[in-house]
Scaffold this motif. Structure first.
Motif, PDB file in Angstrom:
ATOM      1  N   THR A  20       0.861  -1.096   0.137  1.00 14.98           N
ATOM      2  CA  THR A  20      -0.039   0.085  -0.035  1.00 14.98           C
ATOM      3  C   THR A  20       0.957   1.136   0.040  1.00 14.98           C
ATOM      4  OG1 THR A  20      -1.726  -1.104   1.187  1.00 14.98           O
ATOM      5  CG2 THR A  20      -1.807   1.402   1.251  1.00 14.98           C
ATOM      6  N   ALA A  23      -0.264   7.037  -2.202  1.00 15.10           N
ATOM      7  CA  ALA A  23      -1.594   7.381  -3.179  1.00 15.10           C
ATOM      8  C   ALA A  23      -2.876   6.712  -2.847  1.00 15.10           C
ATOM      9  CB  ALA A  23      -1.238   7.111  -4.516  1.00 15.10           C
ATOM     10  N   GLU A  24      -2.708   5.391  -2.349  1.00 19.80           N
ATOM     11  CA  GLU A  24      -3.912   4.704  -1.768  1.00 19.80           C
ATOM     12  C   GLU A  24      -4.539   5.314  -0.667  1.00 19.80           C
ATOM     13  OE1 GLU A  24      -1.555   1.886  -4.472  1.00 19.80           O
ATOM     14  OE2 GLU A  24      -0.982   2.618  -2.544  1.00 19.80           O
ATOM     15  N   LEU A  25      -3.736   5.378   0.200  1.00 22.70           N
ATOM     16  CA  LEU A  25      -4.110   6.222   1.533  1.00 22.70           C
ATOM     17  C   LEU A  25      -4.642   7.548   1.374  1.00 22.70           C
ATOM     18  CD1 LEU A  25      -0.909   5.105   3.602  1.00 22.70           C
ATOM     19  CD2 LEU A  25      -3.400   4.249   4.013  1.00 22.70           C
ATOM     20  N   ARG A  27      -6.077   8.513  -1.297  1.00 21.16           N
ATOM     21  CA  ARG A  27      -7.524   8.393  -2.152  1.00 21.16           C
ATOM     22  C   ARG A  27      -8.646   7.813  -1.265  1.00 21.16           C
ATOM     23  NH1 ARG A  27      -5.278   6.512  -6.355  1.00 21.16           N
ATOM     24  NH2 ARG A  27      -4.740   4.349  -5.760  1.00 21.16           N
ATOM     25  N   HIS A  28      -8.189   7.047  -0.276  1.00 19.46           N
ATOM     26  CA  HIS A  28      -9.027   6.601   0.571  1.00 19.46           C
ATOM     27  C   HIS A  28      -9.374   7.823   1.607  1.00 19.46           C
ATOM     28  CE1 HIS A  28     -11.408   3.986   3.402  1.00 19.46           C
ATOM     29  NE2 HIS A  28     -10.785   4.368   4.296  1.00 19.46           N
ATOM     30  N   ILE A  68      -8.789  -0.816   2.908  1.00 14.99           N
ATOM     31  CA  ILE A  68      -7.668  -0.245   1.756  1.00 14.99           C
ATOM     32  C   ILE A  68      -7.136  -1.491   1.342  1.00 14.99           C
ATOM     33  CG2 ILE A  68      -5.727   1.161   1.397  1.00 14.99           C
ATOM     34  CD1 ILE A  68      -6.731   2.764   4.004  1.00 14.99           C
ATOM     35  N   ASN A  69      -6.858  -1.565  -0.100  1.00 17.42           N
ATOM     36  CA  ASN A  69      -6.320  -2.701  -0.655  1.00 17.42           C
ATOM     37  C   ASN A  69      -6.646  -4.059   0.059  1.00 17.42           C
ATOM     38  OD1 ASN A  69      -4.837  -1.020  -2.286  1.00 17.42           O
ATOM     39  ND2 ASN A  69      -3.033  -1.190  -1.232  1.00 17.42           N
TER      40      ASN A  69
END
Length: 79
Positions: A20, A23-25, A27-28, A68-69
């Motif tokens: 992770t 960017a994923e964090l 976005r969430h 997340i993920n």
């Protein structure tokens, strides 16, 4: 008169899935408000998310189910 403790704009995020990224964090958590910064340990399963406003962090904490993920992460306020 009883006052409530001040809410921090910073959250601890635990149980972050391997791979992770920031960017994923971002976005969430951006759905709860403006994210100022993210600190992520790639060798450990946790991160810190800094919001612009404490109210944004409070919104994120009010939502108990953060996935997340594909992994449910845990959040808590950091003073």
């Amino acid at each position: 008169m009883r006052t409530s403790p001040e809410i921090s704009a910073r959250l601890f995020v635990g149980r972050v899935a391997p791979g992770t990224g920031k960017a994923e964090l971002r976005r969430h958590f951006k759905v709860y408000g403006d994210v100022a910064d993210i600190w992520l340990r790639h060798d450990r399963p946790f991160a810190f998310v800094q919001f612009i406003q404490p109210a944004h962090a409070a919104r994120a904490l009010a939502d108990k189910d953060h996935f997340i993920n594909g992994r449910k992460v845990r959040t808590r306020s950091v003073s």
